[in-house]
Motif scaffolding. Sequence first.
Motif, PDB file in Angstrom:
ATOM      1  N   ASP A  45      -4.799   2.249  10.052  1.00 17.75           N
ATOM      2  CA  ASP A  45      -5.711   2.792  10.968  1.00 17.75           C
ATOM      3  C   ASP A  45      -7.487   2.696  10.305  1.00 17.75           C
ATOM      4  O   ASP A  45      -8.179   2.521  11.116  1.00 17.75           O
ATOM      5  CB  ASP A  45      -5.433   4.407  11.006  1.00 17.75           C
ATOM      6  CG  ASP A  45      -4.284   4.652  12.014  1.00 17.75           C
ATOM      7  OD1 ASP A  45      -3.924   3.763  12.403  1.00 17.75           O
ATOM      8  OD2 ASP A  45      -3.560   5.703  11.655  1.00 17.75           O
ATOM      9  N   GLU A  46      -7.397   2.710   8.930  1.00 17.07           N
ATOM     10  CA  GLU A  46      -8.789   2.464   8.582  1.00 17.07           C
ATOM     11  C   GLU A  46      -9.142   1.163   8.600  1.00 17.07           C
ATOM     12  O   GLU A  46     -10.511   0.952   9.059  1.00 17.07           O
ATOM     13  CB  GLU A  46      -8.800   2.519   6.931  1.00 17.07           C
ATOM     14  CG  GLU A  46      -8.652   3.927   6.520  1.00 17.07           C
ATOM     15  CD  GLU A  46      -8.518   3.982   4.821  1.00 17.07           C
ATOM     16  OE1 GLU A  46      -8.895   3.036   4.128  1.00 17.07           O
ATOM     17  OE2 GLU A  46      -7.942   4.701   4.280  1.00 17.07           O
ATOM     18  N   GLN A  85       4.582  -0.973   2.982  1.00 16.74           N
ATOM     19  CA  GLN A  85       4.881   0.137   2.129  1.00 16.74           C
ATOM     20  C   GLN A  85       6.038   0.178   1.612  1.00 16.74           C
ATOM     21  O   GLN A  85       7.093   0.155   2.050  1.00 16.74           O
ATOM     22  CB  GLN A  85       4.604   1.284   3.177  1.00 16.74           C
ATOM     23  CG  GLN A  85       4.774   2.599   2.372  1.00 16.74           C
ATOM     24  CD  GLN A  85       4.347   3.629   3.268  1.00 16.74           C
ATOM     25  OE1 GLN A  85       3.486   3.577   4.108  1.00 16.74           O
ATOM     26  NE2 GLN A  85       4.952   5.014   3.052  1.00 16.74           N
ATOM     27  N   ASP A 131       0.284   3.825   1.641  1.00 15.34           N
ATOM     28  CA  ASP A 131       0.115   4.358   2.960  1.00 15.34           C
ATOM     29  C   ASP A 131       0.014   3.370   4.194  1.00 15.34           C
ATOM     30  O   ASP A 131      -1.345   3.189   4.374  1.00 15.34           O
ATOM     31  CB  ASP A 131      -0.780   5.613   2.972  1.00 15.34           C
ATOM     32  CG  ASP A 131      -1.111   6.199   4.319  1.00 15.34           C
ATOM     33  OD1 ASP A 131      -0.348   6.027   5.308  1.00 15.34           O
ATOM     34  OD2 ASP A 131      -1.947   7.187   4.451  1.00 15.34           O
ATOM     35  N   GLY A 185      -2.022   4.862   7.206  1.00 18.32           N
ATOM     36  CA  GLY A 185      -3.435   5.072   6.830  1.00 18.32           C
ATOM     37  C   GLY A 185      -4.359   3.982   6.713  1.00 18.32           C
ATOM     38  O   GLY A 185      -5.432   3.934   7.438  1.00 18.32           O
ATOM     39  N   LEU A 186      -3.785   2.685   5.919  1.00 15.85           N
ATOM     40  CA  LEU A 186      -4.464   1.741   6.025  1.00 15.85           C
ATOM     41  C   LEU A 186      -4.745   0.931   7.239  1.00 15.85           C
ATOM     42  O   LEU A 186      -5.878   0.398   7.485  1.00 15.85           O
ATOM     43  CB  LEU A 186      -4.093   0.660   4.940  1.00 15.85           C
ATOM     44  CG  LEU A 186      -4.663  -0.746   4.528  1.00 15.85           C
ATOM     45  CD1 LEU A 186      -6.144  -0.563   4.159  1.00 15.85           C
ATOM     46  CD2 LEU A 186      -4.114  -1.457   3.513  1.00 15.85           C
ATOM     47  N   THR A 240       0.944  -1.189  -0.108  1.00 16.80           N
ATOM     48  CA  THR A 240      -0.171  -0.035  -0.066  1.00 16.80           C
ATOM     49  C   THR A 240       1.031   1.128  -0.099  1.00 16.80           C
ATOM     50  O   THR A 240       1.998   1.192   0.463  1.00 16.80           O
ATOM     51  CB  THR A 240      -0.818   0.065   1.301  1.00 16.80           C
ATOM     52  OG1 THR A 240      -1.771   1.184   1.250  1.00 16.80           O
ATOM     53  CG2 THR A 240      -0.205   0.157   2.497  1.00 16.80           C
TER      54      THR A 240
END
Length: 129
Positions: free
Chosen positions: A88-89, A125, A82, A85-86, A80
């Motif tokens: 946390d999502e 990442q 990020d 970010g992924l 990914t």
Amino acid sequence: MPIDSLTAYAHVADVARSVSFYRLLGLEVQSTHESEGVLVWALVARTGDPDGKADARLMLALASGPIDAGSQAVLFYCWTPDVAGLHDELAAAGVTVGDVAYPFHMPSGEFRVEDPDGYVLLVGQLETH
């Protein structure tokens, strides 16, 4: 003559449930097959990003017997742009995710997550320059 691509094929307890999980990772349904009103097979994928980097495909098929998460002998490595970010999502969506680690082979970070059938995914990442 070499092969030109490879797609993972996983047997799962509930194809619809697995499709929902992989949608959280950005994969979309490309094709499905039902038998007697039950989703028994699906191809989920993410392809064709303008940058040409995204290419993820996974076939999911209804298992003919119980799935033993402790016996999964395959691991899916995903990338990914990020990782934080992924991470946390997925956590916000109620998915249990491991901490982001920074091993020598993935200095920008990676984390571990299991799909509903216990298949392990490592999400990393790549370095950006």
